[in-house]
Design a protein around this motif. Sequence first.
Motif, PDB file in Angstrom:
ATOM      1  N   LEU A  11       0.861  -1.307  -0.072  1.00  0.00           N
ATOM      2  CA  LEU A  11       0.068   0.092  -0.064  1.00  0.00           C
ATOM      3  C   LEU A  11       0.811   1.214   0.036  1.00  0.00           C
ATOM      4  CD1 LEU A  11      -2.703   1.587   0.516  1.00  0.00           C
ATOM      5  CD2 LEU A  11      -2.488   0.956   2.820  1.00  0.00           C
ATOM      6  N   LYS A  12       0.822   2.175  -0.923  1.00  0.00           N
ATOM      7  CA  LYS A  12       1.567   3.142  -1.301  1.00  0.00           C
ATOM      8  C   LYS A  12       1.619   4.049   0.252  1.00  0.00           C
ATOM      9  CE  LYS A  12       2.354   7.412  -3.966  1.00  0.00           C
ATOM     10  NZ  LYS A  12       3.599   7.142  -4.322  1.00  0.00           N
ATOM     11  N   SER A  13       2.748   4.365   0.855  1.00  0.00           N
ATOM     12  CA  SER A  13       2.778   5.197   1.839  1.00  0.00           C
ATOM     13  C   SER A  13       2.568   4.386   3.285  1.00  0.00           C
ATOM     14  CB  SER A  13       2.203   6.479   1.876  1.00  0.00           C
ATOM     15  OG  SER A  13       2.967   7.661   2.253  1.00  0.00           O
ATOM     16  N   ALA A  14       2.404   3.223   3.280  1.00  0.00           N
ATOM     17  CA  ALA A  14       2.180   2.303   4.364  1.00  0.00           C
ATOM     18  C   ALA A  14       3.335   1.730   4.467  1.00  0.00           C
ATOM     19  CB  ALA A  14       1.082   1.442   4.218  1.00  0.00           C
ATOM     20  N   ALA A  15       3.845   1.072   5.814  1.00  0.00           N
ATOM     21  CA  ALA A  15       4.878   0.282   6.115  1.00  0.00           C
ATOM     22  C   ALA A  15       5.270  -0.782   5.031  1.00  0.00           C
ATOM     23  CB  ALA A  15       4.733  -0.301   7.582  1.00  0.00           C
ATOM     24  N   GLY A  16       6.445  -0.841   5.000  1.00  0.00           N
ATOM     25  CA  GLY A  16       7.251  -1.861   3.958  1.00  0.00           C
ATOM     26  C   GLY A  16       7.322  -3.111   4.912  1.00  0.00           C
ATOM     27  N   GLU A  17       7.684  -4.205   3.966  1.00  0.00           N
ATOM     28  CA  GLU A  17       7.833  -5.545   4.535  1.00  0.00           C
ATOM     29  C   GLU A  17       9.035  -6.041   3.814  1.00  0.00           C
ATOM     30  OE1 GLU A  17       5.294  -8.695   3.405  1.00  0.00           O
ATOM     31  OE2 GLU A  17       4.214  -7.455   1.685  1.00  0.00           O
ATOM     32  N   ALA A  18      10.145  -6.492   4.671  1.00  0.00           N
ATOM     33  CA  ALA A  18      11.255  -7.211   3.900  1.00  0.00           C
ATOM     34  C   ALA A  18      10.978  -8.692   3.409  1.00  0.00           C
ATOM     35  CB  ALA A  18      12.249  -7.336   5.138  1.00  0.00           C
ATOM     36  N   LEU A  19      11.496  -8.737   2.347  1.00  0.00           N
ATOM     37  CA  LEU A  19      11.171 -10.363   1.776  1.00  0.00           C
ATOM     38  C   LEU A  19      12.615 -10.928   1.513  1.00  0.00           C
ATOM     39  CD1 LEU A  19       9.120  -8.796  -1.188  1.00  0.00           C
ATOM     40  CD2 LEU A  19       8.570  -9.905   0.860  1.00  0.00           C
ATOM     41  N   ARG A  20      12.679 -12.370   1.585  1.00  0.00           N
ATOM     42  CA  ARG A  20      13.760 -13.065   1.147  1.00  0.00           C
ATOM     43  C   ARG A  20      13.793 -13.475  -0.209  1.00  0.00           C
ATOM     44  NH1 ARG A  20      16.982 -14.421   4.894  1.00  0.00           N
ATOM     45  NH2 ARG A  20      18.121 -15.892   3.371  1.00  0.00           N
ATOM     46  N   GLU A  21      12.702 -13.358  -0.838  1.00  0.00           N
ATOM     47  CA  GLU A  21      12.480 -13.633  -2.247  1.00  0.00           C
ATOM     48  C   GLU A  21      11.315 -13.116  -2.935  1.00  0.00           C
ATOM     49  OE1 GLU A  21      13.110 -17.796  -3.190  1.00  0.00           O
ATOM     50  OE2 GLU A  21      11.282 -18.357  -2.109  1.00  0.00           O
ATOM     51  N   THR A  22      11.319 -13.027  -4.089  1.00  0.00           N
ATOM     52  CA  THR A  22      10.087 -12.437  -4.704  1.00  0.00           C
ATOM     53  C   THR A  22       9.908 -12.661  -6.313  1.00  0.00           C
ATOM     54  OG1 THR A  22       8.492 -10.446  -4.844  1.00  0.00           O
ATOM     55  CG2 THR A  22      10.618 -10.160  -5.106  1.00  0.00           C
ATOM     56  N   MET A  23       8.859 -12.428  -6.811  1.00  0.00           N
ATOM     57  CA  MET A  23       8.974 -12.437  -8.333  1.00  0.00           C
ATOM     58  C   MET A  23       8.826 -11.091  -8.557  1.00  0.00           C
ATOM     59  SD  MET A  23       9.182 -15.383  -9.259  1.00  0.00           S
ATOM     60  CE  MET A  23       8.786 -15.231 -11.210  1.00  0.00           C
ATOM     61  N   LEU A  24       9.591 -10.844  -9.823  1.00  0.00           N
ATOM     62  CA  LEU A  24       9.132  -9.148 -10.675  1.00  0.00           C
ATOM     63  C   LEU A  24       8.223  -9.305 -11.619  1.00  0.00           C
ATOM     64  CD1 LEU A  24      12.585  -7.393 -11.040  1.00  0.00           C
ATOM     65  CD2 LEU A  24      10.930  -7.490  -9.171  1.00  0.00           C
ATOM     66  N   ASP A  25       7.160  -8.569 -11.659  1.00  0.00           N
ATOM     67  CA  ASP A  25       6.101  -8.704 -12.999  1.00  0.00           C
ATOM     68  C   ASP A  25       6.360  -7.524 -13.693  1.00  0.00           C
ATOM     69  OD1 ASP A  25       4.906  -6.593 -11.632  1.00  0.00           O
ATOM     70  OD2 ASP A  25       3.386  -8.170 -10.683  1.00  0.00           O
ATOM     71  N   ALA A  26       5.475  -7.008 -14.563  1.00  0.00           N
ATOM     72  CA  ALA A  26       5.709  -5.902 -15.582  1.00  0.00           C
ATOM     73  C   ALA A  26       5.606  -4.547 -14.646  1.00  0.00           C
ATOM     74  CB  ALA A  26       4.472  -5.899 -16.597  1.00  0.00           C
ATOM     75  N   LEU A  27       5.217  -4.516 -13.436  1.00  0.00           N
ATOM     76  CA  LEU A  27       5.062  -3.602 -12.686  1.00  0.00           C
ATOM     77  C   LEU A  27       6.166  -3.337 -11.428  1.00  0.00           C
ATOM     78  CD1 LEU A  27       1.138  -3.199 -12.237  1.00  0.00           C
ATOM     79  CD2 LEU A  27       2.969  -2.107 -14.133  1.00  0.00           C
ATOM     80  N   GLY A  28       7.029  -4.460 -11.527  1.00  0.00           N
ATOM     81  CA  GLY A  28       8.162  -4.180 -10.341  1.00  0.00           C
ATOM     82  C   GLY A  28       8.038  -5.415  -9.614  1.00  0.00           C
ATOM     83  N   VAL A  29       8.306  -5.385  -8.118  1.00  0.00           N
ATOM     84  CA  VAL A  29       8.119  -6.451  -7.119  1.00  0.00           C
ATOM     85  C   VAL A  29       6.708  -6.643  -7.360  1.00  0.00           C
ATOM     86  CG1 VAL A  29       8.241  -6.856  -4.856  1.00  0.00           C
ATOM     87  CG2 VAL A  29      10.161  -5.679  -5.936  1.00  0.00           C
ATOM     88  N   GLN A  30       6.462  -7.815  -7.232  1.00  0.00           N
ATOM     89  CA  GLN A  30       4.963  -8.562  -7.367  1.00  0.00           C
ATOM     90  C   GLN A  30       4.271  -7.871  -6.013  1.00  0.00           C
ATOM     91  OE1 GLN A  30       4.409 -12.818  -7.611  1.00  0.00           O
ATOM     92  NE2 GLN A  30       3.273 -12.392  -9.157  1.00  0.00           N
ATOM     93  N   GLY A  31       3.264  -7.161  -6.360  1.00  0.00           N
ATOM     94  CA  GLY A  31       2.500  -7.076  -5.231  1.00  0.00           C
ATOM     95  C   GLY A  31       2.685  -5.386  -4.495  1.00  0.00           C
ATOM     96  N   ASP A  32       3.871  -5.039  -5.292  1.00  0.00           N
ATOM     97  CA  ASP A  32       4.305  -3.469  -4.744  1.00  0.00           C
ATOM     98  C   ASP A  32       3.302  -2.301  -5.245  1.00  0.00           C
ATOM     99  OD1 ASP A  32       6.589  -2.281  -3.440  1.00  0.00           O
ATOM    100  OD2 ASP A  32       6.804  -1.282  -5.291  1.00  0.00           O
ATOM    101  N   ARG A  33       2.926  -1.607  -4.101  1.00  0.00           N
ATOM    102  CA  ARG A  33       2.287  -0.315  -4.529  1.00  0.00           C
ATOM    103  C   ARG A  33       1.186  -0.559  -5.331  1.00  0.00           C
ATOM    104  NH1 ARG A  33       7.731   3.133  -2.948  1.00  0.00           N
ATOM    105  NH2 ARG A  33       8.534   0.990  -4.043  1.00  0.00           N
ATOM    106  N   ARG A  34       0.393  -1.621  -5.156  1.00  0.00           N
ATOM    107  CA  ARG A  34      -0.680  -1.897  -6.339  1.00  0.00           C
ATOM    108  C   ARG A  34      -1.938  -1.360  -5.558  1.00  0.00           C
ATOM    109  NH1 ARG A  34       1.679  -5.738  -9.737  1.00  0.00           N
ATOM    110  NH2 ARG A  34       4.087  -5.225  -9.390  1.00  0.00           N
TER     111      ARG A  34
END
Length: 267
Positions: A11-34
């Motif tokens: 969520l834009k401007s909410a707290a972030g979460e640290a990841l160990r792995e992730t997929m990248l899709d056409a908009l960047g880190v999967q699920g990021d700022r959607r």
Amino acid sequence: MHLSGLYRYPLKSAAGEALRETMLDALGVQGDRRWMVVDAESGRFLTQRLLAHMTQLQARWLGSTHLQLSAPGMADLQVAVPGDSAPLRGVTIWRDSLQVPDAGDQAAHWLSQLLGRACRLVQVSEPRARQVDTAYAEVGDKVAFADGFPLLLIGQASLDDLSARIGRPLPMLRFRPNLVVSGSEPYAEDGWKRIRIGDLEFRVVKGCSRCIMTTLDPQTGERSADREPLATLKTYREHEGEVYFGQNLIACGKGQLRLDMPVQVLE
């Protein structure tokens, strides 16, 4: 050099979460700022710049179906990704105006209670995403609700140097990167044009200009009385009235990222 940090901000401007792995899709880190919070009347996007207590808002991406919202004193809420029949809402983020699905009254009520103002929650999918500024990107490069670019990279050595100049350690989350690279010289990323992380290539397209949000403690939401780190950054990282820290990236494809992957400068 290796990838030492990997972050998502569902969520834009909410707290972030640290990841160990992730997929990248056409908009960047999967699920990021959607997802994004907007003013209920104007549709204008809302961030920590105006509402510092958004630092206390936790949002967790639960795959392609739900978002979980949490905050002190509030019961957790799971919000379903809006379906095809969800009403569209006109929203504005910086200079971009777009039509995106509204996540419904329950989420709006929850967030309005937390933030003390009437607001709505909206979500974006790839077909409705924004075109990245073509001064720095190719036609077809898309971004969700991040300010301007799908990915942000910071060198760990750059943060270490800044912390040393200020005289106290600063958490990386204050700067909200997606990717952190260790093993480079301070600010080496300023000179990169193309890099490879694992099997994925990235274009390094533009320095990231920083704003008042960097003066907020990401844990407490308290603003630095001494206006750090902006005050120190202005002494050596200012150019044409903007203060830069970190580099914006665009991925040249989709794939997986995980911590400790090797990082190679191609150009």
